[in-house]
Scaffold this motif. Structure first.
Motif, mmCIF file in Angstrom:
data_model
loop_
_atom_site.group_PDB
_atom_site.id
_atom_site.type_symbol
_atom_site.label_atom_id
_atom_site.label_comp_id
_atom_site.label_asym_id
_atom_site.label_seq_id
_atom_site.Cartn_x
_atom_site.Cartn_y
_atom_site.Cartn_z
ATOM 1 N N PHE A 90 0.829 -1.198 0.000
ATOM 2 C CA PHE A 90 0.000 0.000 0.000
ATOM 3 C C PHE A 90 0.869 1.256 0.000
ATOM 4 O O PHE A 90 0.633 2.201 -0.760
ATOM 5 C CB PHE A 90 -0.915 -0.014 1.224
ATOM 6 N N LEU A 91 1.915 1.256 0.839
ATOM 7 C CA LEU A 91 2.815 2.404 0.900
ATOM 8 C C LEU A 91 3.537 2.599 -0.430
ATOM 9 O O LEU A 91 3.610 3.714 -0.947
ATOM 10 C CB LEU A 91 3.835 2.240 2.030
ATOM 11 N N LEU A 92 4.051 1.522 -1.016
ATOM 12 C CA LEU A 92 4.770 1.643 -2.288
ATOM 13 C C LEU A 92 3.864 2.171 -3.400
ATOM 14 O O LEU A 92 4.303 2.983 -4.227
ATOM 15 C CB LEU A 92 5.391 0.306 -2.689
ATOM 16 N N ALA A 93 2.610 1.754 -3.416
ATOM 17 C CA ALA A 93 1.671 2.261 -4.426
ATOM 18 C C ALA A 93 1.476 3.771 -4.262
ATOM 19 O O ALA A 93 1.433 4.513 -5.254
ATOM 20 C CB ALA A 93 0.339 1.524 -4.327
ATOM 21 N N ALA A 94 1.375 4.238 -3.020
ATOM 22 C CA ALA A 94 1.227 5.673 -2.766
ATOM 23 C C ALA A 94 2.484 6.433 -3.184
ATOM 24 O O ALA A 94 2.408 7.523 -3.753
ATOM 25 C CB ALA A 94 0.919 5.924 -1.291
ATOM 26 N N LEU A 95 3.658 5.852 -2.923
ATOM 27 C CA LEU A 95 4.914 6.499 -3.308
ATOM 28 C C LEU A 95 5.023 6.583 -4.837
ATOM 29 O O LEU A 95 5.456 7.590 -5.383
ATOM 30 C CB LEU A 95 6.108 5.729 -2.744
ATOM 31 N N ASP A 96 4.601 5.514 -5.514
ATOM 32 C CA ASP A 96 4.646 5.492 -6.979
ATOM 33 C C ASP A 96 3.706 6.520 -7.591
ATOM 34 O O ASP A 96 3.950 7.020 -8.684
ATOM 35 C CB ASP A 96 4.306 4.094 -7.509
ATOM 36 N N ALA A 97 2.624 6.847 -6.891
ATOM 37 C CA ALA A 97 1.659 7.820 -7.389
ATOM 38 C C ALA A 97 2.170 9.260 -7.267
ATOM 39 O O ALA A 97 1.695 10.148 -7.972
ATOM 40 C CB ALA A 97 0.333 7.674 -6.642
ATOM 41 N N SER A 98 3.139 9.496 -6.391
ATOM 42 C CA SER A 98 3.717 10.837 -6.182
ATOM 43 C C SER A 98 5.229 10.724 -6.085
ATOM 44 O O SER A 98 5.826 11.089 -5.064
ATOM 45 C CB SER A 98 3.165 11.462 -4.898
ATOM 46 N N PRO A 99 5.893 10.235 -7.136
ATOM 47 C CA PRO A 99 7.318 9.904 -7.030
ATOM 48 C C PRO A 99 8.251 11.079 -6.734
ATOM 49 O O PRO A 99 9.290 10.890 -6.111
ATOM 50 C CB PRO A 99 7.639 9.289 -8.388
ATOM 51 N N ASP A 100 7.884 12.284 -7.155
ATOM 52 C CA ASP A 100 8.765 13.432 -6.947
ATOM 53 C C ASP A 100 8.486 14.195 -5.662
ATOM 54 O O ASP A 100 9.256 15.083 -5.287
ATOM 55 C CB ASP A 100 8.667 14.385 -8.147
ATOM 56 N N ALA A 101 7.413 13.830 -4.986
ATOM 57 C CA ALA A 101 7.048 14.532 -3.752
ATOM 58 C C ALA A 101 8.024 14.180 -2.632
ATOM 59 O O ALA A 101 8.403 13.019 -2.483
ATOM 60 C CB ALA A 101 5.627 14.153 -3.334
ATOM 61 N N PRO A 102 8.437 15.182 -1.859
ATOM 62 C CA PRO A 102 9.248 14.870 -0.680
ATOM 63 C C PRO A 102 8.446 13.979 0.262
ATOM 64 O O PRO A 102 7.251 14.201 0.464
ATOM 65 C CB PRO A 102 9.499 16.238 -0.040
ATOM 66 N N LEU A 103 9.096 12.960 0.818
ATOM 67 C CA LEU A 103 8.437 12.030 1.738
ATOM 68 C C LEU A 103 8.744 12.469 3.165
ATOM 69 O O LEU A 103 9.902 12.450 3.591
ATOM 70 C CB LEU A 103 8.914 10.608 1.484
ATOM 71 N N VAL A 104 7.704 12.870 3.879
ATOM 72 C CA VAL A 104 7.855 13.414 5.223
ATOM 73 C C VAL A 104 7.086 12.529 6.206
ATOM 74 O O VAL A 104 5.867 12.417 6.128
ATOM 75 C CB VAL A 104 7.324 14.865 5.307
ATOM 76 N N PHE A 105 7.819 11.896 7.101
ATOM 77 C CA PHE A 105 7.201 11.132 8.175
ATOM 78 C C PHE A 105 7.027 12.060 9.366
ATOM 79 O O PHE A 105 7.844 12.959 9.588
ATOM 80 C CB PHE A 105 8.087 9.949 8.581
ATOM 81 N N SER A 106 5.966 11.850 10.124
ATOM 82 C CA SER A 106 5.727 12.628 11.346
ATOM 83 C C SER A 106 5.490 11.664 12.492
ATOM 84 O O SER A 106 4.835 10.635 12.307
ATOM 85 C CB SER A 106 4.503 13.527 11.190
ATOM 86 N N TYR A 107 6.048 11.992 13.642
ATOM 87 C CA TYR A 107 5.815 11.196 14.849
ATOM 88 C C TYR A 107 6.025 12.094 16.049
ATOM 89 O O TYR A 107 6.710 13.118 15.961
ATOM 90 C CB TYR A 107 6.723 9.958 14.891
ATOM 91 N N ASP A 108 5.410 11.736 17.134
ATOM 92 C CA ASP A 108 5.500 12.528 18.371
ATOM 93 C C ASP A 108 5.182 14.001 18.125
ATOM 94 O O ASP A 108 5.786 14.889 18.721
ATOM 95 C CB ASP A 108 6.877 12.393 19.024
ATOM 96 N N GLY A 109 4.273 14.297 17.203
ATOM 97 C CA GLY A 109 3.830 15.658 16.961
ATOM 98 C C GLY A 109 4.753 16.512 16.116
ATOM 99 O O GLY A 109 4.543 17.721 16.010
ATOM 100 N N ALA A 110 5.787 15.934 15.522
ATOM 101 C CA ALA A 110 6.718 16.719 14.707
ATOM 102 C C ALA A 110 7.130 15.942 13.454
ATOM 103 O O ALA A 110 7.051 14.708 13.429
ATOM 104 C CB ALA A 110 7.962 17.076 15.525
ATOM 105 N N ASP A 111 7.570 16.677 12.453
ATOM 106 C CA ASP A 111 8.080 16.038 11.236
ATOM 107 C C ASP A 111 9.482 15.501 11.477
ATOM 108 O O ASP A 111 10.271 16.082 12.234
ATOM 109 C CB ASP A 111 8.142 17.052 10.079
#
Length: 173
Positions: free
Chosen positions: A18-39
């Motif tokens: 599921f994650l790889l399909a989402a990444l393939d749909a927006s390949p040039d977008a910066p990938l930003v993970f967020s946790y504990d209320g911050a990026d």
């Protein structure tokens, strides 16, 4: 003795596929993970991708079996780096898949640390495009009682089948 397959028992988990399909749909977008209320910091690294096949006995004496993919993120600041593009993250995972059998339907867990604090386990919400970046919210993976989880899932399923559809939104909070 029958072994329960827990692959789909946690409905708010996303899979690697599921994650790889989402990444393939927006390949040039910066990938930003967020946790504990911050990026996550722009210099983050994927330090490890590993696959596991687990067998266990839950607290109700039920045999359990599941596959899980672990992605380890090192949350560091490094020079003037920016968040990696979705394409690069996907490329790293696919490179790992050339050497390690990765089940695309397996539960996905992120191990996150800044190299000082102990590693924390997180589950991921569905990726969302916001402000030109692909955002993935990571939430702590709590302990659970699998027999209770299955009972609750069945209760919700029965209630939704007689009372109409429920929201399909995936959320960690």
């Amino acid at each position: 003795m029958a072994v329960l397959d827990n692959t789909l028992s946690t409905s708010d988990d996303i899979s690697l596929g599921f994650l790889l399909a989402a990444l393939d749909a927006s390949p040039d977008a910066p990938l930003v993970f967020s946790y504990d209320g911050a990026d996550i910091k722009p210099g983050y690294h994927i330090t490890e991708v590993k696959a596991g096949r687990f067998s266990a006995l839950d607290c109700g004496a039920n045999p359990e079996a599941w596959s899980e993919i672990f992605v380890q993120l090192w949350d560091i600041e490094e020079g003037d780096r920016t968040h990696m593009p979705a394409r690069k993250f996907a490329s790293i995972v696919r490179k790992v898949a050339e050497h390690v059998a990765l089940d695309g339907s397996a539960r996905l867990t992120f191990e996150v640390s800044d190299g000082v604090a102990p590693m924390q386990l997180h589950k991921a919400a569905s990726p969302v495009v916001r402000g030109g970046a692909l955002h993935v919210n990571l939430c702590p993976r709590p302990a659970s009682c699998k027999p209770r989880d299955r009972w609750l899932a069945e209760t919700v399923k029965q209630a939704s089948s007689c009372c109409g559809p429920t929201s399909g939104a995936r959320c960690c909070a």
